[in-house]
Design an enzyme around this catalytic site. Sequence first.
Site, PDB file in Angstrom:
ATOM      1  N   CYS A  83      25.922 -41.004   5.540  1.00  0.00           N
ATOM      2  CA  CYS A  83      26.175 -41.269   6.958  1.00  0.00           C
ATOM      3  C   CYS A  83      27.609 -41.780   7.073  1.00  0.00           C
ATOM      4  CB  CYS A  83      25.151 -42.252   7.544  1.00  0.00           C
ATOM      5  SG  CYS A  83      25.232 -43.941   6.903  1.00  0.00           S
ATOM      6  N   ARG A  89      21.760 -45.592   8.264  1.00  0.00           N
ATOM      7  CA  ARG A  89      20.956 -44.380   8.146  1.00  0.00           C
ATOM      8  C   ARG A  89      20.801 -43.872   6.719  1.00  0.00           C
ATOM      9  NH1 ARG A  89      24.372 -40.913  12.199  1.00  0.00           N
ATOM     10  NH2 ARG A  89      25.969 -42.255  11.265  1.00  0.00           N
ATOM     11  N   ASP A 208      22.887 -42.926  15.185  1.00  0.00           N
ATOM     12  CA  ASP A 208      23.317 -44.178  14.585  1.00  0.00           C
ATOM     13  C   ASP A 208      22.758 -45.340  15.411  1.00  0.00           C
ATOM     14  OD1 ASP A 208      24.709 -46.390  13.568  1.00  0.00           O
ATOM     15  OD2 ASP A 208      26.456 -45.162  13.104  1.00  0.00           O
TER      16      ASP A 208
END
Length: 245
Positions: A83, A89, A208
């Site tokens: 990420c 994440r 996100d």
Amino acid sequence: MIATSTRLPINLQFCHSTPKFLPQKPSFITHPLIKNNLNSNHIHHQEKPSCRSHRFRAFTVKASSMASSTETETKALSVLFVCLGNICRSPAAEGVFKDVVLKRGLDSKFNIDSAGTINYHEGNPADPRMRAASKRRGIEITSISRPIRASDFRDFDIILAMDKQNREDILEAFTRWKSREKLPDDAAKKVKLMCSYCKKHEESEVPDPYYGGPQGFEKVLDLLEDACESLLDSIVAENSGILSS
């Protein structure tokens, strides 16, 4: 060694805390907004923790270096989740996938790790909100943030990007490193979108959750649990010989 540049990802809708300027080890990603902030008197600088940038969180037992030369080791299947900052994440994806693999009794067959396309959180543990949300589901996140490296394109069989911008940044890095690091021409084909493996959800990206509330972290975990089950199914189908050995 990560190449230096003066360009940053196009959007900044993703995370995170105010980035740290690391002239001795800059990210290959830059952004005008961050660049302007670096000249601001309102930047909050934090002391950079000791980093373990070369850590490789293997989820398998390696053969001893003292093993006989006639003894062969089955190659582990390597999966990397990526990420932006590697604190929300991708660490969650790493934790979820490890849990899925463990429950199927395949943990000795895999190397599982995560990374970020920027190094601003390098050396930091995952976001405490992400860790707490995962723990409520019985998943422990113990990863330490580190940026993606050129060697990842050799070491991993598949690289999962959490969103389209992450994928673009990963591919841009590959293009920059390819000649200098002598990377395989087809290594870019390893990069996939995480949500391309979702079966229960229609989202194309893992959002996100950094600036959102608790529901954002739960949403991320819902998507990851869906995608990781399907991802493992796909890997098992394509590598039945390796996994059955």
